[in-house]
Scaffold this motif. Structure first.
Motif, short mmCIF file in Angstrom:
data_model
loop_
_atom_site.label_atom_id
_atom_site.label_comp_id
_atom_site.label_asym_id
_atom_site.label_seq_id
_atom_site.Cartn_x
_atom_site.Cartn_y
_atom_site.Cartn_z
N PHE A 220 0.96 -1.03 0.09
CA PHE A 220 0.00 0.11 -0.22
C PHE A 220 1.07 1.18 -0.22
O PHE A 220 1.90 1.37 0.79
CB PHE A 220 -0.86 0.01 1.29
CG PHE A 220 -1.93 1.04 1.19
CD1 PHE A 220 -3.33 1.14 0.75
CD2 PHE A 220 -1.42 2.41 1.89
CE1 PHE A 220 -3.96 2.15 0.78
CE2 PHE A 220 -2.47 3.40 1.94
CZ PHE A 220 -3.51 3.28 1.40
N TYR A 221 0.59 2.06 -1.07
CA TYR A 221 1.39 3.35 -1.21
C TYR A 221 0.60 4.43 -0.54
O TYR A 221 -0.42 4.69 -1.26
CB TYR A 221 2.16 3.56 -2.47
CG TYR A 221 2.89 5.00 -2.67
CD1 TYR A 221 3.66 5.33 -1.70
CD2 TYR A 221 2.67 5.68 -3.75
CE1 TYR A 221 4.39 6.64 -1.82
CE2 TYR A 221 3.36 6.87 -3.87
CZ TYR A 221 4.29 7.20 -3.07
OH TYR A 221 4.80 8.44 -3.35
N GLY A 222 0.68 5.13 0.76
CA GLY A 222 -0.32 5.94 1.15
C GLY A 222 0.36 7.41 1.28
O GLY A 222 1.24 7.60 0.17
N ILE A 223 0.12 7.96 2.05
CA ILE A 223 0.76 9.35 2.28
C ILE A 223 0.97 9.74 3.84
O ILE A 223 0.43 9.19 4.75
CB ILE A 223 -0.28 10.70 1.98
CG1 ILE A 223 -1.61 10.67 2.62
CG2 ILE A 223 -0.36 10.48 0.33
CD1 ILE A 223 -2.48 11.91 2.14
N PRO A 224 1.86 10.62 4.15
CA PRO A 224 2.28 10.80 5.59
C PRO A 224 0.83 11.47 6.35
O PRO A 224 0.20 12.04 5.94
CB PRO A 224 3.33 11.64 5.57
CG PRO A 224 3.75 11.80 4.22
CD PRO A 224 2.89 11.08 3.30
N ALA A 225 0.97 11.03 7.45
CA ALA A 225 -0.21 11.17 8.60
C ALA A 225 -0.34 12.69 8.83
O ALA A 225 0.84 13.33 9.28
CB ALA A 225 -0.20 10.52 9.72
N THR A 226 -1.42 13.41 8.39
CA THR A 226 -1.53 14.89 8.82
C THR A 226 -3.26 14.92 9.13
O THR A 226 -3.87 14.09 8.94
CB THR A 226 -1.36 15.97 7.57
OG1 THR A 226 -2.30 15.77 6.62
CG2 THR A 226 -0.04 15.57 7.06
N ALA A 227 -3.26 16.22 9.74
CA ALA A 227 -4.72 16.49 10.12
C ALA A 227 -5.65 16.16 9.07
O ALA A 227 -6.86 16.05 9.40
CB ALA A 227 -4.80 17.95 10.72
N GLY A 228 -5.11 16.76 7.47
CA GLY A 228 -6.25 16.67 6.70
C GLY A 228 -6.00 15.39 6.00
O GLY A 228 -6.64 15.23 4.85
#
Length: 392
Positions: A123-131
């Protein structure tokens, strides 16, 4: 009676938001509802001055972390649109919520890769942020699936997309792809991330889909235009979300209490393209050559150029192709050109003359001759036969 004044708070630079807005428009066009719609001139969602909005209702993207806080004290009907949560406590209280089903989006992509015969997944996701709560929900769904089914699952979040850090981010992505066990199926959290994967595979010489099969989420036409290898993508039910949100707001404007309404909208389906059509191959030469043909087959390449890219003689490459695919390299190039032409013909957005050029045929007349030889029909007849088959 004056029309209700409604604010739509979405970032329409994203295909998901545009489709939600389109769904709202479809609802208005299919009913007698008259709304005076407010959107920012550049179609961006800004919460500035929203507390001063002298209107009757709001439909807002609650994936934006500012939305819930900014709209909390707004004493008019508000309908929230966003991603689903595995923890019900994460949903906003007292606000009707229309959600895309993140679990089923990932499940549909995973099931498709299973059907292709793959047994390893990433799984290629994105770094965790509030948005990016929606992205974390999709990552959670992936982890839950591979855990429940006891299969190998690898997660990589990578780096945020910035112009300054792009070179280093691509290097890391290429390194991650190179180290993955293969063959493997990768689910990207969005089509934008899937496009990055395809670019990294080209840079790293990783064959798609023979070594890495890729599925995105969004079915974004812009992402398709920017890829040489057509991308498989899960289609969200975003327009249905927009229609549902408009219907709920319409009910609220008529005095109904919808504060506990929660609707989870499933995906529409999956647009299957080359990027995920995994076919096991024994020969690394054929695998590498097929990857090159998918990228450049419509640009007039010859067998010699394919052999040079693979790093073997033409004779050796031809032997591998005949043994593995029962066809010559030239026939594989021609098949790619014809497959691309057929897809463009079926879509109906391009003239036949332009299709001939885009697919690498020397002229429209030559493309006609190839169609008659290979399919025993003209390109126009091919389209008619496809339409008849689809209607039956």
């Amino acid at each position: 009676m004056a029309p209700h004044r409604i604010a739509l708070l979405f970032n329409a630079n994203k295909v998901y938001d545009r489709q939600v807005i389109a769904g709202i428009g479809h609802y208005l066009n299919s009913t007698r509802v008259e709304w005076d719609l407010f959107l920012e001139e550049d179609f961006r969602s800004r919460m500035r001055d929203i507390h001063q909005f002298k209107g009757d209702g709001v439909i807002a993207d609650f994936d934006d972390p500012e939305a819930a806080e900014a709209l909390r004290e707004l004493h008019i009907p508000v309908v929230a649109v966003g991603g689903s949560y595995h923890d019900p406590a994460q949903y906003p209280v007292g606000v009707p919520y229309i959600a895309t089903d993140n679990d089923r989006l990932v499940r549909l992509a995973y099931d498709h890769l299973i059907e292709q015969g793959l047994s390893r997944f990433a799984f290629y996701g994105i770094p965790a942020t509030a948005g990016s709560r929606w992205a974390q929900e999709r990552e959670h769904a992936f982890r839950a699936i591979v855990s429940a089914e006891n299969v190998e699952g690898i997660v990589y979040e990578g780096s945020p997309t910035t112009a300054g850090g792009w070179g280093e981010a691509v290097e890391h992505l290429v390194s991650w792809l190179s180290d993955l066990p293969k063959p493997i199926g990768i689910i990207a959290v969005t089509d934008a991330r899937a496009r990055q994967l395809l670019q990294a595979c080209v840079i790293g010489g990783v064959a798609v889909p023979e070594q890495v099969a890729i599925v995105g989420i969004d079915n974004d036409p812009m992402a398709q235009l920017l890829n040489r290898i057509p991308l498989t993508s899960v289609i969200q039910g975003a327009e249905e979300m927009g229609r549902t949100a408009a219907h709920v707001l319409h009910q609220m404007l008529r005095g109904m209490d919808c504060s506990t309404t929660r609707v989870i909208v499933p995906p529409v389906g999956i647009n299957v393209q080359v990027s995920s059509r995994y076919q096991p191959m024994r020969s690394p030469h054929v695998m590498r050559a097929s990857h090159y043909i998918r990228q450049y087959g419509c640009l007039g390449i010859k067998t010699e150029q394919v052999a040079d890219y693979v790093g073997v003689s033409r004779t050796v490459l031809e032997e591998h192709f005949k043994r593995e695919l029962k066809q010559t390299v030239h026939q594989a190039i021609l098949k790619h050109k014809l497959d691309t032409a057929c897809e463009l013909i079926i879509n109906g957005d391009t003239t036949l003359a332009d299709i001939a050029i885009r697919c690498g045929f020397t002229s429209l007349q030559y493309m006609y001759a190839v169609f008659r030889r290979e399919y025993d029909c003209t390109p126009r007849q091919y389209l008619e036969l496809h339409r008849k088959a689809a209607a039956s």
